[in-house]
Structures are given as C-alpha cells and as structure tokens.
Motif scaffolding. Structure first.
Motif, PDB file in Angstrom:
ATOM      1  N   ASN A   1      -4.667  -5.478   3.531  1.00 34.78           N
ATOM      2  CA  ASN A   1      -3.561  -4.560   3.817  1.00 34.78           C
ATOM      3  C   ASN A   1      -3.976  -3.109   3.587  1.00 34.78           C
ATOM      4  OD1 ASN A   1      -2.064  -6.814   4.355  1.00 34.78           O
ATOM      5  ND2 ASN A   1      -0.882  -6.730   2.475  1.00 34.78           N
TER       6      ASN A   1
ATOM      7  N   ASP B   1      -5.083   2.640  10.142  1.00 38.32           N
ATOM      8  CA  ASP B   1      -3.937   3.247  10.832  1.00 38.32           C
ATOM      9  C   ASP B   1      -3.841   4.736  10.538  1.00 38.32           C
ATOM     10  OD1 ASP B   1      -3.307   0.755  11.837  1.00 38.32           O
ATOM     11  OD2 ASP B   1      -1.631   0.400  10.459  1.00 38.32           O
ATOM     12  N   LEU B   2      -3.980   5.126   9.264  1.00 31.52           N
ATOM     13  CA  LEU B   2      -3.893   6.539   8.896  1.00 31.52           C
ATOM     14  C   LEU B   2      -5.046   7.344   9.481  1.00 31.52           C
ATOM     15  CD1 LEU B   2      -2.749   6.281   5.178  1.00 31.52           C
ATOM     16  CD2 LEU B   2      -1.410   7.162   7.102  1.00 31.52           C
TER      17      LEU B   2
ATOM     18  N   LEU C   1      -2.490   7.093  -0.314  1.00 33.61           N
ATOM     19  CA  LEU C   1      -3.719   6.905   0.437  1.00 33.61           C
ATOM     20  C   LEU C   1      -4.003   8.124   1.320  1.00 33.61           C
ATOM     21  CD1 LEU C   1      -6.087   5.093   1.195  1.00 33.61           C
ATOM     22  CD2 LEU C   1      -4.599   3.990   2.894  1.00 33.61           C
ATOM     23  N   GLU C   2      -2.992   8.637   1.985  1.00 31.81           N
ATOM     24  CA  GLU C   2      -3.164   9.816   2.845  1.00 31.81           C
ATOM     25  C   GLU C   2      -3.547  11.042   2.011  1.00 31.81           C
ATOM     26  OE1 GLU C   2      -1.125  11.442   6.888  1.00 31.81           O
ATOM     27  OE2 GLU C   2       0.211  10.614   5.364  1.00 31.81           O
TER      28      GLU C   2
ATOM     29  N   GLU D   1      -4.093  -0.313   6.507  1.00 32.98           N
ATOM     30  CA  GLU D   1      -3.339   0.946   6.368  1.00 32.98           C
ATOM     31  C   GLU D   1      -4.270   2.142   6.489  1.00 32.98           C
ATOM     32  OE1 GLU D   1      -0.040   3.309   6.146  1.00 32.98           O
ATOM     33  OE2 GLU D   1      -0.013   1.119   6.161  1.00 32.98           O
ATOM     34  N   TYR D   2      -5.455   2.045   5.888  1.00 32.32           N
ATOM     35  CA  TYR D   2      -6.438   3.134   5.998  1.00 32.32           C
ATOM     36  C   TYR D   2      -6.819   3.364   7.465  1.00 32.32           C
ATOM     37  CZ  TYR D   2     -10.729   5.780   5.908  1.00 32.32           C
ATOM     38  OH  TYR D   2     -11.679   6.733   6.161  1.00 32.32           O
TER      39      TYR D   2
ATOM     40  N   VAL E   1       0.846  -1.187   0.000  1.00 32.57           N
ATOM     41  CA  VAL E   1       0.000   0.000   0.000  1.00 32.57           C
ATOM     42  C   VAL E   1       0.887   1.244   0.000  1.00 32.57           C
ATOM     43  CG1 VAL E   1      -1.754   1.275   1.282  1.00 32.57           C
ATOM     44  CG2 VAL E   1      -1.839  -1.220   1.216  1.00 32.57           C
ATOM     45  N   ASP E   2       0.622   2.147  -0.927  1.00 34.25           N
ATOM     46  CA  ASP E   2       1.321   3.426  -0.989  1.00 34.25           C
ATOM     47  C   ASP E   2       0.647   4.356   0.020  1.00 34.25           C
ATOM     48  OD1 ASP E   2       2.277   5.988  -1.584  1.00 34.25           O
ATOM     49  OD2 ASP E   2       2.325   5.605  -3.744  1.00 34.25           O
ATOM     50  N   ALA E   3       1.206   4.416   1.223  1.00 35.60           N
ATOM     51  CA  ALA E   3       0.603   5.182   2.321  1.00 35.60           C
ATOM     52  C   ALA E   3       0.497   6.667   1.990  1.00 35.60           C
ATOM     53  CB  ALA E   3       1.397   4.979   3.603  1.00 35.60           C
ATOM     54  N   GLU E   4       1.489   7.209   1.277  1.00 31.38           N
ATOM     55  CA  GLU E   4       1.448   8.626   0.909  1.00 31.38           C
ATOM     56  C   GLU E   4       0.273   8.913  -0.025  1.00 31.38           C
ATOM     57  OE1 GLU E   4       5.152  10.227  -0.494  1.00 31.38           O
ATOM     58  OE2 GLU E   4       6.265   9.305   1.161  1.00 31.38           O
TER      59      GLU E   4
END
Length: 165
Positions: free
Chosen positions: A140, A147-148, A85-86, A144-145, A80-83
């Motif tokens: 995943n 968590d963010l 997604l954020e 991640e979502y 997952v590309d956290a950046e």
C-alpha cells in the motif's frame, strides 16, 4: 457478497493446491493489494469458506484460470498517511539520496552479491533488495508513493507546458 481476488501465477509456489501458503492478491473490485495466508484449490470443495481467485499467467499475464481461495489471515491494515508521504517527498527533493546503514555486515553481504555477479554494484544490490522488500511487505505504501510521484510529475509537466504558451 463473495470476494473476488486476482493473483499472478508467479506468486504461487509449486503445486499449491490445498496447502496453506502466503500469497499476494489484489481485490478484483477495489484493486487493493494484500498479503494473505490462505489455502487455494482449483475446486471449492476442499475449502471451508471459498472465494473466487483468478490466476493470471503467460508472458503477458493475459491467460486466466479460475481457482478458489480460503483466506485465513490478512496482513495488518496498512493505512498510508498520504500527506506525510508527500511532505517527505518534497523535503527530499533537494537532499542527498544516499542511504548509509553504517553496517559492516550489510556491506559485506552486498559486496559478496556484487562480487559473485548477482548485482553490478553495491548500490544496485541495496536498491533492488530494499525495493523488493518494500514491495512485498508494504504494497500500500509503494502504491501510494507511485500515485503521488506520477501526480507530481504530471503537475510539473503541465506547469512547464502551460508556461511555454
């Protein structure tokens, strides 16, 4: 090192011993959730490359039973590309959250589920079905979502509390 996995009894089909099944497991050490194709059994004898599988059960999932798992295939790696997604989360803060599929077929099926009492509204049916699907097929991404989202809400609350001084 032998793998150690955990799953809920709710994830198991009836009488899964020795059968090839699709199963959601989490790695005991890293807590990473994966969907796997595997054989499981209460003894390692019938499996070719067994790892430990803890099956949690009971109303509070506080009862553990030791099984064994032979993982045949793991889901594709879902990084997952956290950046990204954020960034998407930030972009959507001020936008409408309405999702429009423009599909008579989907709306008909969702309306049917509403009319038969399975859901209270087409919106609830749509949300529930999509979230269940995403949770099962992209664990995943959902993790991640979460968590963010928690991190953002915590930051906002901290800002608010510190500004009150």
């Amino acid at each position: 090192m032998v793998g150690k996995y955990v799953t809920s009894e709710n994830n198991l089909p009836e009488d899964p011993a020795g059968k090839e099944i699709e199963l959601q497991v989490s790695d005991e050490q890293t807590k990473e959730i994966s969907n796997v194709r595997a054989k499981i059994d209460k003894t390692p004898a019938g499996l070719s490359d067994p790892d430990t599988l803890t099956v949690v059960k009971g109303p509070h999932e506080n009862i553990e039973e030791e099984w064994y798992i032979d993982i045949l295939e793991t889901e594709r790696d879902e990084t997952v590309d956290a950046e990204l997604l954020e960034s998407i989360m930030a972009d959507l803060e001020d936008e409408s959250t309405v999702i429009n599929t423009r599909s008579a077929e989907v709306k008909t099926l969702l309306k049917y589920l509403t009319e038969t009492g399975e859901f209270t509204s087409v919106s609830e049916a749509s949300r529930t079905i999509m979230l269940e699907y995403l949770s099962e097929t992209h664990p995943n991404l959902v993790s991640e979502y979460i968590d963010l989202k928690v991190q953002n809400e915590r930051s906002e609350l901290a800002e608010e509390l510190y500004d009150q001084r």
